[in-house]
Design an enzyme around this catalytic site. Sequence first.
Site, short mmCIF file in Angstrom:
data_model
loop_
_atom_site.label_atom_id
_atom_site.label_comp_id
_atom_site.label_asym_id
_atom_site.label_seq_id
_atom_site.Cartn_x
_atom_site.Cartn_y
_atom_site.Cartn_z
CG ASP A 15 49.17 26.15 21.46
OD1 ASP A 15 50.76 26.79 20.59
OD2 ASP A 15 48.73 27.28 21.26
CG HIS A 21 54.81 14.70 8.27
ND1 HIS A 21 53.19 15.56 7.13
CD2 HIS A 21 54.48 13.57 7.86
CE1 HIS A 21 52.53 14.40 7.16
NE2 HIS A 21 53.40 13.39 7.25
NE ARG A 44 57.27 10.12 4.63
CZ ARG A 44 56.40 10.08 5.39
NH1 ARG A 44 56.57 10.54 6.38
NH2 ARG A 44 54.67 10.18 4.80
CG HIS A 49 55.70 14.79 3.06
ND1 HIS A 49 55.85 14.90 1.96
CD2 HIS A 49 55.33 13.23 3.57
CE1 HIS A 49 55.31 13.58 1.20
NE2 HIS A 49 54.78 13.21 2.42
CG LEU A 99 42.39 9.56 16.98
CD1 LEU A 99 40.81 8.93 17.10
CD2 LEU A 99 42.95 8.95 15.88
CG LEU A 138 45.83 9.14 12.69
CD1 LEU A 138 45.50 9.31 11.64
CD2 LEU A 138 45.50 10.59 13.65
N GLY A 142 46.31 8.43 4.94
CA GLY A 142 47.18 7.24 4.86
C GLY A 142 46.25 6.17 5.61
N GLY A 143 46.35 6.39 6.96
CA GLY A 143 45.36 5.37 7.63
C GLY A 143 45.99 4.88 8.95
CD GLU A 203 50.89 4.17 5.12
OE1 GLU A 203 50.93 4.37 6.31
OE2 GLU A 203 50.03 4.85 4.58
C1 FAD Z 1 48.76 16.41 6.33
C2 FAD Z 1 49.54 15.69 7.86
C3 FAD Z 1 48.40 13.90 7.34
C4 FAD Z 1 49.01 12.53 8.33
N1 FAD Z 1 48.46 11.67 8.24
C5 FAD Z 1 48.66 10.51 8.92
C6 FAD Z 1 48.05 8.97 8.58
O1 FAD Z 1 47.52 9.21 7.56
N2 FAD Z 1 48.51 8.23 9.84
C7 FAD Z 1 48.70 8.79 10.87
O2 FAD Z 1 48.82 8.09 11.77
N3 FAD Z 1 49.74 9.99 11.23
C8 FAD Z 1 49.21 10.65 10.21
N4 FAD Z 1 49.25 12.33 10.67
C9 FAD Z 1 49.62 12.27 11.79
C10 FAD Z 1 48.98 12.35 12.25
O3 FAD Z 1 47.99 13.51 12.00
C11 FAD Z 1 48.76 12.73 13.76
O4 FAD Z 1 49.65 12.60 14.89
C12 FAD Z 1 47.82 13.08 15.00
O5 FAD Z 1 46.07 13.67 14.11
C13 FAD Z 1 47.72 14.26 16.12
O6 FAD Z 1 46.46 13.94 17.32
P1 FAD Z 1 46.56 14.73 18.21
O7 FAD Z 1 45.20 14.93 18.83
O8 FAD Z 1 47.48 14.87 19.14
O9 FAD Z 1 46.71 16.29 17.48
P2 FAD Z 1 46.18 17.32 16.98
O10 FAD Z 1 45.00 16.41 15.90
O11 FAD Z 1 46.55 18.40 15.77
O12 FAD Z 1 44.86 17.12 17.97
C14 FAD Z 1 45.54 19.18 18.69
C15 FAD Z 1 43.85 19.71 18.86
O13 FAD Z 1 44.47 21.21 19.86
C16 FAD Z 1 44.18 21.65 19.70
N5 FAD Z 1 44.73 23.21 20.35
C17 FAD Z 1 46.47 23.46 19.68
N6 FAD Z 1 46.58 23.66 20.89
C18 FAD Z 1 45.78 24.74 22.01
C19 FAD Z 1 45.33 25.72 22.69
N7 FAD Z 1 46.47 26.05 23.36
N8 FAD Z 1 44.25 25.85 23.33
C20 FAD Z 1 43.43 24.56 23.07
N9 FAD Z 1 43.98 23.78 21.87
C21 FAD Z 1 44.52 23.92 21.35
C22 FAD Z 1 44.20 21.66 18.68
O14 FAD Z 1 43.32 22.96 18.55
C23 FAD Z 1 43.68 20.96 18.18
O15 FAD Z 1 42.28 20.51 18.05
C24 FAD Z 1 49.04 12.66 9.69
C25 FAD Z 1 50.03 14.53 9.89
C26 FAD Z 1 49.31 15.67 8.70
C27 FAD Z 1 49.48 16.61 9.46
#
Ligand code: FAD
Length: 525
Positions: free
Chosen positions: A215, A343, A282, A236, A13, A384, A46-47, A114
């Site tokens: 990374d 988590h 938790r 978690h 995101l 998020l 969750g959201g 939540e």
């Molecule tokens: C099971 C689960 C449920 C969750 N539920 C919630 C929720 O309900 N609400 C909430 O707010 N948060 C929730 N979270 C946390 C939330 O999803 C994450 O904190 C958030 O999505 C992180 O977003 P991001 O874009 O930083 O990373 P990510 O979405 O993890 O994206 C990282 C990206 O970087 C790429 N990447 C990594 N290293 C490299 C590299 N060396 N070269 C190229 N690409 C690379 C990956 O492939 C990926 O595309 C949850 C997490 C999990 C695991």
Amino acid sequence: MLKFDVVIVGSGLAGMTLALHLAERCKVAVVTKRDLLEGSSSYAQGGIAAVLDTDDTVEEHIRDTLVAGAGLCNAATTRFIVEHSKEAIDWLIDLGVPFTRDATHQTGYHLTREGGHSHRRIIHAADATGAAVTTTLGQKLKAHPNITVLEEHIAIDLITSKRLGLEGRRAYGIYALDKQADRVVTIAAPHTIIAAGGAGKVYLYTTNPDTATGDGIAMGWRAGCRVANMEFIQFHPTCLYHPHSKSFLISEAVRGEGGILRLPDGTRFMPSHDARAELAPRDVVARAIDFEMKKHGLDCVYLDISYKPAHFIREHFPNIYAHCLELGIDITQEPIPVVPAAHYTCGGLVTDLAGRTDVDGLYAVGEAACTGLHGANRLASNSLLECLVIGKAAAADILATPPGTQPAILDWDDSQVTDPDEEVVISHNWDELRRAMWDYVGIVRTNKRLERALHRIELLREEISEYYRHFHVSNDLIELRNLVVTAELIVRSAMERKESRGLHYSRDYPETLAEAHDTVLTPQR
Ligand SMILES: Cc1cc2nc3c(=O)[nH]c(=O)nc-3n(C[C@H](O)[C@H](O)[C@H](O)COP(=O)(O)OP(=O)(O)OC[C@H]3O[C@@H](n4cnc5c(N)ncnc54)[C@H](O)[C@@H]3O)c2cc1C
């Protein structure tokens, strides 16, 4: 060599938000190591927390965040993010994210509540919010003429002034391994963004997808960025323990509806840890499970809801029931094997409110960054939101900053390396690292355990650096090299904290100090 105005590492995101906010005025590359949708964002269930209901207030959302963060949240960051929460959700709605509707609610959408939130303020798309958001945004990304998505490309390192033998501390893009062509490409850009997510894979058990190998944090650290609060890893309490099921969460609602935690011999153990038993928060439940597993040398404990009527279980937990049944576990008849699992990574690269790091031209957004929002413990569904608000702010900052001149950039030189002869070194070290982190740097820490972990990590670091210098890079080698850096940052941060606070619990320092301080590590520059 590829040239863009902005290169973004990561398509979660955080990365998608930036790309879409920039693309009207910039040529953007989104580099992602698997396919576009693989990352924690797509797994979020969750959201997203936001102040949408007129009965709710910014002040209350801020207060809930600060309480969860155990005295360590940055107040200005928290205010900034919460104040922009409604705007962030409106943007997603405008883009067409299919949030669950509720015609009877003043907003037209269904809001859930939540743990830790004093109001209903979680907007969601059924129980698969992340997938709904990333699918919608992913389609826009792929359709945009100014956005180039490079899937199956893993960033190796930043191209920095130091690497080019120049003065100052600046980033000029990245080197990335094109995994399909098996060659390293140079991607030059005056603005580089790390949106590479968290580091759950540093632990043996995690809810995170395989991409979460730290990374971005490791690349930023090597480039000269400070990292903060890496000791705060959220666990978690109940992830399914089964050899054929990775990262499947057993929702806390199972405990909420009467699920009982038991040892393999059937003994219930939560009442001896906390008067609230299975309904304790938790982190208390995760700590109790960890204690019992370590005390008895167990691989897992059991969560038992089978004493409830079968129709009740099937109605309330259709997904958990179906998933477990596929694996041969009938939860209406038998208990569910569970372990706590890493988590969320609360710490990361230190940034300001526009995502700027210590290195000019380099931004970090999302789980890889530490803005100070989460403090010592993340409030559910704030992560998020952080991706959306800081992602937009970083895009605005980039658009307002002149690009500067790009120096001559050298291509990747692998003339001195050969093909690896022993792939087993990587898989062995990978397993050893994750096991050591689980055993010694998990939910309950002690000075002795941390010292043991550090000792092993230092040995592994040496071995992996040696390997990295001599052999062609591969996806697994790049990830392992980053995991070991991230592991060391977690351990060193944990060693610096001489108290227990939020998610960091030390048996040697069980008290919480009167004053809260961030743990900030500075790399050699
Ligand atoms: C099971 C689960 C449920 C969750 N539920 C919630 C929720 O309900 N609400 C909430 O707010 N948060 C929730 N979270 C946390 C939330 O999803 C994450 O904190 C958030 O999505 C992180 O977003 P991001 O874009 O930083 O990373 P990510 O979405 O993890 O994206 C990282 C990206 O970087 C790429 N990447 C990594 N290293 C490299 C590299 N060396 N070269 C190229 N690409 C690379 C990956 O492939 C990926 O595309 C949850 C997490 C999990 C695991």
